[in-house]
Design a protein around this motif. Structure first.
Motif, mmCIF file in Angstrom:
data_model
loop_
_atom_site.group_PDB
_atom_site.id
_atom_site.type_symbol
_atom_site.label_atom_id
_atom_site.label_comp_id
_atom_site.label_asym_id
_atom_site.label_seq_id
_atom_site.Cartn_x
_atom_site.Cartn_y
_atom_site.Cartn_z
ATOM 1 N N UNK A 1 63.447 21.591 31.215
ATOM 2 C CA UNK A 1 62.394 21.670 32.230
ATOM 3 C C UNK A 1 62.910 22.196 33.564
ATOM 4 N N UNK A 2 64.242 22.311 33.702
ATOM 5 C CA UNK A 2 64.900 22.727 34.943
ATOM 6 C C UNK A 2 64.550 21.783 36.105
ATOM 7 N N UNK A 3 64.679 20.489 35.820
ATOM 8 C CA UNK A 3 64.505 19.483 36.871
ATOM 9 C C UNK A 3 65.580 19.709 37.933
ATOM 10 N N UNK A 4 65.243 19.702 39.235
ATOM 11 C CA UNK A 4 66.247 19.912 40.289
ATOM 12 C C UNK A 4 67.416 18.936 40.155
ATOM 13 N N UNK A 5 68.642 19.403 40.407
ATOM 14 C CA UNK A 5 69.829 18.562 40.195
ATOM 15 C C UNK A 5 69.798 17.235 40.943
ATOM 16 N N UNK A 6 69.297 17.229 42.187
ATOM 17 C CA UNK A 6 69.313 15.976 42.955
ATOM 18 C C UNK A 6 68.400 14.925 42.319
ATOM 19 N N UNK A 7 67.323 15.372 41.645
ATOM 20 C CA UNK A 7 66.421 14.436 40.965
ATOM 21 C C UNK A 7 67.038 13.976 39.650
ATOM 22 N N UNK A 8 67.520 14.930 38.864
ATOM 23 C CA UNK A 8 68.070 14.583 37.555
ATOM 24 C C UNK A 8 69.305 13.698 37.668
ATOM 25 N N UNK B 1 76.311 11.496 37.184
ATOM 26 C CA UNK B 1 75.603 12.160 38.285
ATOM 27 C C UNK B 1 76.378 13.404 38.725
ATOM 28 N N UNK B 2 77.699 13.280 38.814
ATOM 29 C CA UNK B 2 78.542 14.429 39.175
ATOM 30 C C UNK B 2 78.406 15.544 38.151
ATOM 31 N N UNK B 3 78.325 15.165 36.873
ATOM 32 C CA UNK B 3 78.220 16.153 35.808
ATOM 33 C C UNK B 3 76.976 17.033 35.999
ATOM 34 N N UNK C 1 75.177 22.528 37.700
ATOM 35 C CA UNK C 1 74.343 23.376 38.555
ATOM 36 C C UNK C 1 75.174 24.301 39.433
ATOM 37 N N UNK C 2 76.527 24.162 39.370
ATOM 38 C CA UNK C 2 77.387 24.955 40.239
ATOM 39 C C UNK C 2 77.548 24.347 41.615
ATOM 40 N N UNK C 3 77.200 23.051 41.731
ATOM 41 C CA UNK C 3 77.306 22.354 43.008
ATOM 42 C C UNK C 3 78.618 21.549 43.039
ATOM 43 N N UNK C 4 78.610 20.409 43.715
ATOM 44 C CA UNK C 4 79.832 19.626 43.919
ATOM 45 C C UNK C 4 79.709 18.245 43.276
ATOM 46 N N UNK C 5 80.831 17.671 42.843
ATOM 47 C CA UNK C 5 80.764 16.301 42.315
ATOM 48 C C UNK C 5 80.260 15.341 43.392
ATOM 49 N N UNK C 6 79.655 14.261 42.954
ATOM 50 C CA UNK C 6 79.054 13.294 43.880
ATOM 51 C C UNK C 6 80.138 12.544 44.656
#
Length: 489
Positions: free
Chosen positions: A198-205, A231-233, A238-243
């Motif tokens: 569904x491509x839920x935004x990373x911060x929500x998922x 959560x980090x995964x 998404x190409x972002x940073x670990x939590x």
């Protein structure tokens, strides 16, 4: 609280998405490839992983380490020799082993994503095995007597006994019963894969996956560490940073989890969004340092030529003009709001204080005083962990309060990082001013009024919620600044 099977995201999950992150991600994506290949970025990521590894154990109360030693370990590496006697409450060798296990697990997340693997229950078990390989036992409650005893820790497999904690008020918080864990974990993984489609935004998922995992609490111990890795995964995929969550976030983190237990994920999403925003800001500040690593003349000349080419491109100029247009509007909003606050203060102290002085001072774009207050702005940026560039663009607004003491609130609009690529920030600080014997002002006790600057870019949509987002941030700044003044009276 009775255990309930995990629930999917609410149907209105779109309302939970962050408006701050997409424009910031757009700017990051343009520079990410160049930054990721640099040694400076590798050093930044190494330090980030070490910070996560140390702080996650502190959050879980596995050990304590004082802040000074924590900073030293982050900068220089996890080394027993760097931890003096008394800096931690556990044997140093044991603490180092626990930290190294957590660091290994975080590095494994990047390998997992690089291998394009899909999350499975077997990988979750493997993650737990890595995170707890230096932990032999855990605490358990004897229901009949209420006694706390040490028991052998089962690594890498689901719990065999209930692990329901007792809250301070004496109530029992029920997690998933052992016999339901396998089916609940299968459902968690299934829903997660559905969310990815569904491509839920990373911060929500990431917040959803973290919270639902903690609701299940499938392991005997170590569930918080695994949850933060999951959560980090999501972010890394998404190409972002670990939590990154630290001891300073612990109270807000627990409150957000309790809020999520009541069905509201917003607090946890906001906390995770804040962590990502700070990582993006810190990494974007590396841009110029990346160039300085290169020593070969030809490469430096080529980099300079490319930068000049970009600076002259119509697209970059248009981006900068667009974001400066946003800045001008936000500057006007700030100026008007601070003037209203000044009037309110003068009215409230009238008759109580002789000759109160409360006023605003501004320097808009092109003002010959725009270089003023460099010291305060740079010091605030240091506190928040980024580089403030006042060379390419700088406007500022002051609220000066001379009532009993002399206190100033300063807001500054400027470029984040050495390179100007259409990303601006607004920082806010407060400080005291005292007259010296020479008749000059002495600046003291500079304090950032937020935990991160307000960032905006050409990719923002002013017709969207940029202005509302800024107004909320500004109100928080004003409130914190007035509390700072109140403490001095």
């Amino acid at each position: 609280m009775e255990w309930q099977p995990i629930e999917d995201l609410p149907s209105s999950w779109q309302n939970l998405a962050s408006a701050e992150l997409p424009p910031l991600v757009t700017v990051w994506d343009e520079q990410a490839e160049r930054l990721r290949t640099s040694g400076e970025f590798k050093t930044f990521m190494d330090r980030l992983r070490r910070e996560i590894a140390i702080e996650t154990g502190i959050i879980e109360r596995l050990y304590t380490i004082d802040r000074g030693i924590t900073r030293l370990l982050i900068e220089q590496g996890i080394n027993e020799a760097l931890i003096p006697h008394g800096a931690t409450d556990r044997p140093v060798k044991q603490v180092v082993s626990l930290i190294q296990d957590q660091e290994t697990a975080i590095e494994g997340l990047f390998d997992f994503v690089g291998g394009q693997r899909s999350l499975s229950t077997s990988y979750v078990k493997q993650l737990h095995q890595v995170l707890t390989q230096s932990q032999d036992s855990t605490e358990a409650l004897v229901p009949q007597t209420g006694q706390i005893i040490r028991v052998r820790l089962i690594r890498g497999d689901w719990k065999q006994q209930p692990n329901n904690p007792m809250r301070l008020n004496g109530t029992i918080h029920e997690y998933c019963p052992p016999e339901q864990v396998a089916s609940e974990m299968d459902r968690l993984i299934e829903l997660h894969h559905h969310h990815r489609n569904q491509k839920i935004p990373p911060e929500i998922e990431s917040a959803w996956l973290h919270h639902r995992f903690t609701q299940i609490h499938p392991f005997q111990d170590g569930n918080g560490r695994v949850a933060r890795c999951l959560a980090s995964l999501v972010f890394i995929q998404a190409g972002w940073f670990p939590l990154v969550l630290t001891r300073d976030d612990r109270a807000a983190y627990i409150a957000a989890l309790e809020q999520a237990d009541q069905g509201d994920l917003k607090g946890l999403i906001n906390l995770f969004t804040k962590s990502q925003k700070q990582a993006f800001i810190r990494s974007l500040g590396l841009s110029e340092q990346v160039l300085s690593e290169t020593r070969r003349t030809q490469v430096i000349i080529a980099s300079i030529a490319e930068k000049l080419k970009q600076n002259k491109s119509e697209s970059l100029q248009a981006r900068n003009q667009k974001v400066e247009g946003f800045a001008a509007n936000l500057f006007e909003i700030t100026s008007n709001r601070l003037q209203n606050v000044a009037n309110e203060i003068k009215l409230s102290v009238q008759g109580l204080v002789d000759e109160p002085e409360v006023f605003t001072v501004t320097a808009s774009a092109g003002d010959n005083r725009s270089y003023y207050h460099r010291y305060q702005v740079v010091e605030t940026a240091k506190q928040l962990g980024y580089f403030a560039n006042l060379r390419n663009y700088h406007t500022w607004i002051q609220l000066v309060i001379n009532v009993e003491t002399s206190m100033t609130i300063l807001l500054s609009f400027h470029v984040l990082g050495h390179e100007y690529r259409g990303l601006l920030v607004c920082s806010a600080c407060a400080y005291y001013r005292d007259n010296t014997e020479e008749g000059e002002w002495n600046i003291s006790e500079i304090q950032a009024l937020t935990d991160s600057p307000f960032q905006f870019s050409y990719a923002d949509d002013e017709g969207g919620n940029l202005i509302e987002r800024f107004k909320q941030w500004l109100e928080d700044v004003i409130l914190t600044g007035l509390e700072y003044w109140n403490k001095s009276l």
